[in-house]
Scaffold this active site. Sequence first.
Site, PDB file in Angstrom:
ATOM      1  N   LYS A 264      41.269  44.733  22.361  1.00 52.12           N
ATOM      2  CA  LYS A 264      40.649  43.793  23.309  1.00 52.12           C
ATOM      3  C   LYS A 264      39.506  44.503  24.021  1.00 52.12           C
ATOM      4  CE  LYS A 264      41.548  41.532  27.770  1.00 52.12           C
ATOM      5  NZ  LYS A 264      42.549  41.325  28.842  1.00 52.12           N
ATOM      6  N   ASP A 269      35.778  41.348  33.248  1.00 56.43           N
ATOM      7  CA  ASP A 269      36.575  40.124  33.324  1.00 56.43           C
ATOM      8  C   ASP A 269      36.593  39.573  34.748  1.00 56.43           C
ATOM      9  OD1 ASP A 269      38.294  38.030  32.900  1.00 56.43           O
ATOM     10  OD2 ASP A 269      40.107  39.274  32.881  1.00 56.43           O
ATOM     11  N   LYS A 276      38.941  35.187  39.385  1.00 56.43           N
ATOM     12  CA  LYS A 276      39.866  36.093  40.067  1.00 56.43           C
ATOM     13  C   LYS A 276      39.496  36.175  41.552  1.00 56.43           C
ATOM     14  CE  LYS A 276      40.496  39.201  36.092  1.00 56.43           C
ATOM     15  NZ  LYS A 276      41.935  39.041  35.860  1.00 56.43           N
ATOM     16  N   ASP A 287      38.811  46.262  31.414  1.00 59.78           N
ATOM     17  CA  ASP A 287      39.486  45.300  30.536  1.00 59.78           C
ATOM     18  C   ASP A 287      39.097  45.460  29.066  1.00 59.78           C
ATOM     19  OD1 ASP A 287      41.507  43.431  30.607  1.00 59.78           O
ATOM     20  OD2 ASP A 287      40.174  41.708  30.787  1.00 59.78           O
ATOM     21  N   ASP A 346      41.306  32.774  32.598  1.00 59.38           N
ATOM     22  CA  ASP A 346      41.609  34.178  32.858  1.00 59.38           C
ATOM     23  C   ASP A 346      42.668  34.707  31.896  1.00 59.38           C
ATOM     24  OD1 ASP A 346      41.224  36.581  34.129  1.00 59.38           O
ATOM     25  OD2 ASP A 346      42.684  36.196  35.714  1.00 59.38           O
ATOM     26  N   GLU A 348      42.079  35.192  28.778  1.00 62.45           N
ATOM     27  CA  GLU A 348      41.023  35.228  27.756  1.00 62.45           C
ATOM     28  C   GLU A 348      41.237  36.281  26.680  1.00 62.45           C
ATOM     29  OE1 GLU A 348      40.364  38.827  29.519  1.00 62.45           O
ATOM     30  OE2 GLU A 348      40.774  36.959  30.577  1.00 62.45           O
ATOM     31  N   ARG A 350      43.796  37.121  24.936  1.00 66.88           N
ATOM     32  CA  ARG A 350      44.524  36.644  23.760  1.00 66.88           C
ATOM     33  C   ARG A 350      43.630  35.794  22.855  1.00 66.88           C
ATOM     34  NH1 ARG A 350      48.860  33.871  27.571  1.00 66.88           N
ATOM     35  NH2 ARG A 350      48.225  35.733  28.715  1.00 66.88           N
TER      36      ARG A 350
END
Length: 501
Positions: A264, A269, A276, A287, A346, A348, A350
């Site tokens: 990933k 993010d 967030k 991230d 959020d 995201e 996956r």
Amino acid sequence: MTALTLSTAGAATLRADALVVGVAKSGKTLVVAPGAEAVDKAFDGLAAVLETLGASGAEGEATKLPAPAGLKAPVVLAVGLGAAPEDGESYDAEVLRRAAGVAARTLNGSKKAAFALPIAAAEDAAAIAEGALLGAYAYTAYQETGKDAKKPLAEVALLGAKPRDKAYKAAAERAQAVAEEINRARDLVNQPPNDLYPATFAAAVQTAGKEHGLKVQVLDEKALTKGGFGGILGVGNGSVNPPRLVRVAYTHPKAEKTLALVGKGITYDSGGISLKPAGHNETMKCDMAGAAAVFSSVVAAARLGLEVNVTGWLALAENMPSGSATRPGDVLRMYSGKTVEVLNTDAEGRLVLADALTKASEEHPDAIVDVATLTGAMVLALGDRTFGIMANDDDFRTAIHEIAEEVGEQSWPMPLPADLRKTMDSPTADMANMGVRMGGGLVAGLFLQEFVGEGIAWAHLDIAGPAFHEGAPYGYTPKGGTGSSVRTLVKLAERTAAGEL
């Protein structure tokens, strides 16, 4: 970059800025660890001196002393090793690794340190070397370097090692390669997101690929659109920095197996439209730690010349809110053809991983491991120093857990309860990107499993906890990016090359 040498010199005769020795607890008594006999003699009883200063021998402890006559080094640094092992047993590799890391951090600014820690075999030398090289890490790329600025320890000399012995030489070379690649991952995680975004990350992979003979393919936003990578595009569409999918491959002519690693790579993010709150976005440059770990592991495999094919897939995107960003309620058509209703932008990671997993599966590797800072739920479950392992094969999950323990990375096997899959059902699409809140880390694993090719062994490492350390440094772990999972992935590649998996 810290240099590493193996030395046959004695602790009393080697010239260095500092001499590192180990001390341990034997019951209520402080004892000097093997390797420091000459130092103990020079002090006429080093343990007694340390006890006078309040030293206990506990792990993480470091005590500096001026060296007495008879030693070439002006300073002696005694590091705690915890409880002394039973007679006939050696110190645990992770104990040595952490102690060496403490020493390297303490000696920040020194040119050369001689490590006289206990070495009974090549594996001990490797652990000490690895810990020292990782402990000497510092990220200073954006800091002014004045004459008073302390630089990382410049050279590590291992005493008691055997530079002409093939096993010791190979152990040292491996330790240096792996440590340098962990530090590469740390650098990427620590790099500010205004400079590290999908295109620049991809460029860094291309540069390393040329240096190490790797095959690199970069799919830009046009290629992703043409290929139908709806997950990666859906996450990246809100940013002015478009997404990338990077394939970086190491191949060996004698390889019989192929390992696919999927990372990933959300270079920042914000949460997207599901923004967030303040207090949760300041460290979100980390991230992309999964992609950094995968990239570094592929390079490490190449540097070590492992007889296994290792392919890395880096799903790179920036998750930002804008007029073009994916909205909660939107439906994305993934590369696999499945449709996914986005209930929370959020969640995201996956989505980008799903496309990369499907793409990686098309090459029919023997196994796939994905690595991601995926869920806060995993941090709540396991804390900030342990990553979770999920898999579609219990034996594969156990093997990875055992490998992680062997190399000193804390991990824990986690289940994939079938009953949680139903909570991702959607009335609009094939599935949603969210399920029930409780067990959220497991739900994320179940989501990813949907995109793994049939018959392929797969494991998911959720490194959300240990990937980025916000507290004070400890052992060989710095503040900031840690390089979590690189050691596990490299050892997995080695085991695969040896035919053990």
